[in-house]
Design a protein around this motif. Structure first.
Motif, short mmCIF file in Angstrom:
data_model
loop_
_atom_site.label_atom_id
_atom_site.label_comp_id
_atom_site.label_asym_id
_atom_site.label_seq_id
_atom_site.Cartn_x
_atom_site.Cartn_y
_atom_site.Cartn_z
N VAL A 19 -19.23 26.61 68.91
CA VAL A 19 -19.10 28.05 69.10
C VAL A 19 -20.47 28.63 69.39
O VAL A 19 -21.45 28.30 68.72
CB VAL A 19 -18.49 28.73 67.85
CG1 VAL A 19 -18.46 30.24 68.00
CG2 VAL A 19 -17.11 28.18 67.57
N VAL A 20 -20.54 29.50 70.39
CA VAL A 20 -21.79 30.17 70.75
C VAL A 20 -21.53 31.67 70.71
O VAL A 20 -20.58 32.15 71.32
CB VAL A 20 -22.26 29.76 72.17
CG1 VAL A 20 -23.50 30.53 72.57
CG2 VAL A 20 -22.48 28.27 72.25
N ALA A 21 -22.37 32.39 69.98
CA ALA A 21 -22.28 33.85 69.92
C ALA A 21 -23.50 34.43 70.62
O ALA A 21 -24.61 33.92 70.46
CB ALA A 21 -22.22 34.31 68.47
N VAL A 22 -23.29 35.46 71.40
CA VAL A 22 -24.35 36.04 72.21
C VAL A 22 -24.52 37.51 71.86
O VAL A 22 -23.56 38.28 71.90
CB VAL A 22 -24.03 35.90 73.72
CG1 VAL A 22 -25.14 36.48 74.57
CG2 VAL A 22 -23.76 34.44 74.08
N ALA A 23 -25.77 37.88 71.54
CA ALA A 23 -26.10 39.28 71.25
C ALA A 23 -26.95 39.81 72.40
O ALA A 23 -27.67 39.05 73.06
CB ALA A 23 -26.87 39.38 69.94
N GLY A 24 -26.88 41.10 72.60
CA GLY A 24 -27.71 41.72 73.62
C GLY A 24 -29.17 41.68 73.23
O GLY A 24 -29.52 41.38 72.07
N ALA A 25 -30.05 41.99 74.16
CA ALA A 25 -31.49 41.91 73.94
C ALA A 25 -31.95 42.82 72.80
O ALA A 25 -32.91 42.50 72.11
CB ALA A 25 -32.23 42.27 75.23
#
Length: 129
Positions: A19-25
């Motif tokens: 699982v990969v979670a991505v947050a904004g900059a």
């Protein structure tokens, strides 16, 4: 000279089920999540689903937190105006904004009530979570 289409993408090899979670900059909270499939592709999943895959033991606690959050209640009591004869009593749990058993009344006067979200532990002891 500019980049060709797709050159700004990063490629990673992920084990199936990863699982990969991505947050904004400018954010610490993920806005998007993905899971790797056995065929090497990735599928976008909800952040909630990602949390549940990463920490299955916390699924019920997070679901309760979301339920209380939907109705605008937090851990600290908040004062609401109430009509005379409202019927709220301190140390009682009520339905609130369409959700059952989420509001704990901590104080009630003739014109105001102070409500907070029922904690997960309280919900478990009441048999509602």
């Amino acid at each position: 000279m500019g980049k060709a289409a797709g050159e700004d993408r990063v490629r990673y090899e992920l084990a199936p089920g990863a699982v990969v979670a991505v947050a904004g900059a400018r954010s610490q909270a993920p806005q998007r999540a993905y899971v790797a499939r056995a065929d090497g592709t990735v599928e976008e999943i909800s952040v909630t689903a990602a949390e549940d895959r990463i920490d299955p033991a916390g699924t019920a606690r997070r679901a309760w937190r979301r339920r209380c959050s939907r109705v605008g209640l937090g851990e600290r009591p908040f004062r609401f105006s109430a009509a005379l004869g409202h019927g709220y009593e301190a140390d009682t749990v009520y339905d609130w904004a369409g959700e059952e058993y989420v509001a704990a009344c901590v104080r009630a006067t003739a014109r105001c009530v102070w409500l907070r979200a029922v904690t997960y532990e309280e919900a478990v002891s009441l048999g509602v979570a």
